[in-house]
Structure formats: C-alpha cells, structure tokens
Scaffold this active site. Structure first.
Site, PDB file in Angstrom:
ATOM      1  N   GLU A  74       0.810  -1.224   0.000  1.00  0.00           N
ATOM      2  CA  GLU A  74       0.000   0.000   0.000  1.00  0.00           C
ATOM      3  C   GLU A  74       0.843   1.274   0.000  1.00  0.00           C
ATOM      4  OE1 GLU A  74      -3.021  -0.277  -0.522  1.00  0.00           O
ATOM      5  OE2 GLU A  74      -3.917  -1.984   0.513  1.00  0.00           O
ATOM      6  N   HIS A  93      -3.629   2.581   8.404  1.00  0.00           N
ATOM      7  CA  HIS A  93      -4.627   1.972   7.511  1.00  0.00           C
ATOM      8  C   HIS A  93      -5.033   0.639   8.121  1.00  0.00           C
ATOM      9  CE1 HIS A  93      -6.712   0.112   4.274  1.00  0.00           C
ATOM     10  NE2 HIS A  93      -5.692  -0.629   3.855  1.00  0.00           N
ATOM     11  N   HIS A  95      -8.367  -2.544   8.517  1.00  0.00           N
ATOM     12  CA  HIS A  95      -9.544  -3.173   7.924  1.00  0.00           C
ATOM     13  C   HIS A  95     -10.597  -3.338   9.019  1.00  0.00           C
ATOM     14  CE1 HIS A  95      -7.036  -5.194   4.445  1.00  0.00           C
ATOM     15  NE2 HIS A  95      -6.894  -3.883   4.504  1.00  0.00           N
ATOM     16  N   TYR A 120     -16.173  14.245  19.742  1.00  0.00           N
ATOM     17  CA  TYR A 120     -14.850  13.720  19.428  1.00  0.00           C
ATOM     18  C   TYR A 120     -14.731  13.252  17.985  1.00  0.00           C
ATOM     19  CZ  TYR A 120     -12.816  14.331  23.971  1.00  0.00           C
ATOM     20  OH  TYR A 120     -12.283  14.910  25.096  1.00  0.00           O
ATOM     21  N   HIS A 160     -12.939  -1.781   1.725  1.00  0.00           N
ATOM     22  CA  HIS A 160     -11.534  -2.037   2.061  1.00  0.00           C
ATOM     23  C   HIS A 160     -11.211  -1.590   3.483  1.00  0.00           C
ATOM     24  CE1 HIS A 160      -7.097  -1.790   0.492  1.00  0.00           C
ATOM     25  NE2 HIS A 160      -7.154  -2.226   1.740  1.00  0.00           N
TER      26      HIS A 160
END
Length: 225
Positions: A74, A93, A95, A120, A160
């Site tokens: 990535e 990143h 999932h 928040y 994703h």
C-alpha cells in the site's frame, strides 16, 4: 524521537490495534515519516500483532527500501496522502469492521461519509471522504487520494478500510479508533433518526479547538437539544 524509539512505538500501537480486533490477520499497515524525508513502514504480509521493530521497513525519501523487510504493497496510498497532507507525519490503515461496513452503504455521501454524531468525531476525525474501490496496492488509488487535494485527514476506501493521517503516530491511531467508533454508532443508529450535533454546535467545536472548517450544509439536522 529517535528512529529506534519510533520503531518500538509502531510495534506497540500496532499490537494494541490487533489485539482489540481492529484489523485481522495480516491486514492493515502503519507508516511514520522521518525528518530526513524517509519513512518507517510495516512490512508486507506482516500481522500488526507480531511486529519485530528491527524488521520494520525503512525507505529513503525516494521510496527505496534501505533496511528491514519488504514494505506493504500500500505504499502508493501512503505516499499520496503524505504528498497532499503536508502536516501528516504518520498514517494508519486498518480493515476495521464497522468502518468497512459503512464504506459499503449505498446512501453515503462520498464527500462527508459520517454525520457529526459526537464531539470527538468532529475533533479527532473531522470530515471523512469515500474513495471508490480499487484493488489493494493498485497505484490508481494514489491518484484518487491526490484528487482530494489534502482536504481530508481521514479517508474510507470502499469495501476495504480507513486510512487516517495525523501529525503524530499517536494522533493518527487515536483518530482511526475514533473513526471506527463513529462508524459503529452510525450503524447502530441508522434508520432511527438520531439527534446529531447541530451546525451551531459544530461551529463552536471548530472555533474553540481551531479545527479545519466543516462546510455549512454538511452538519446534518439543524436543531438544538
């Protein structure tokens, strides 16, 4: 912070995220930008729960591997976000389940995925954009990120997972966690007409905490409570 300490911090935060079920198996990746323009980034096919700090990938300013294991595929995604978010020093990143689920909903606004449910969510995440589905590691996702022109620190990749930038690794991790909790709240209250923060309340947060503006008309229900 020294590079050795940063390696330890990446492994510590990564293990915490993994152990709480926020990214399963060998999914997810983390990067930190160094003062010399290079990066530390988690290796490809590595579980975030079992990182060896010494084997975390070290890239130079041109993205070439100069130490550690081969990096995550990535890299184009991270590079595009660093390129367009000048303040970003770390990217997470994952999932994470609820964020991925929200990215699949047909009615979401690609320019403002989640409504202002909590203070928040506004303070730590801000507006979140949706990027269309691309094959994991597809360089085309970088062009999609560049198309956002740095307006978002949090992005959902359709089907994703979330990608979140912060000015520190800690900030990026906390913002990603807040995004996941907001996605969970959104799914729990979907169809129930929840009471959102009003535009006046969002403006107050933006002004008080010196946040990036949240454009008018993108706050949700305009009522006080």
């Amino acid at each position: 912070m020294s590079e050795a300490k940063l390696r330890e911090e990446i492994a510590r935060f990564a293990r915490s995220l993994f152990e709480r079920g926020l990214t399963p198996g060998s999914s997810g990746n983390i990067s930190v930008r160094l003062d010399d323009g290079g990066w530390l980034v988690t290796p490809t096919n590595a579980s975030l729960g079992f990182l060896d700090p010494a084997r975390i990938s070290r890239l130079d300013a041109d993205g070439r591997l100069v130490g550690g294991d081969a990096p995550t595929k990535e890299i184009p995604l991270h590079a595009a976000l660093y390129e367009t978010r000048g303040s970003a020093r770390a990217i997470v990143h994952l999932h994470s389940t609820h964020s991925v689920a929200v990215s699949m909903l047909p009615e979401i606004d690609a320019n403002n995925v989640l409504p202002p449910l909590t203070a928040y969510s506004v303070m730590r995440v801000g507006r979140t954009a949706l990027v269309p589905y691309y094959r994991p590691g597809d360089p085309a996702v970088a062009d999609a990120i560049r198309g956002l022109a740095g307006r978002y620190s949090a992005v959902l990749l359709a089907n994703h997972g979330p990608v979140v930038a912060g000015d520190t690794l800690e900030a990026a991790v906390y913002a990603t966690e807040e995004l996941e909790e907001t996605a969970k709240l959104h799914l729990l209250t979907r169809g129930l007409n929840p009471r959102l923060l009003s535009p006046a309340q969002v403006r107050d947060l933006v002004a008080h905490f010196k946040l990036e503006p949240w454009p008018e008309g993108e706050h949700g229900h305009d009522h006080d409570h």
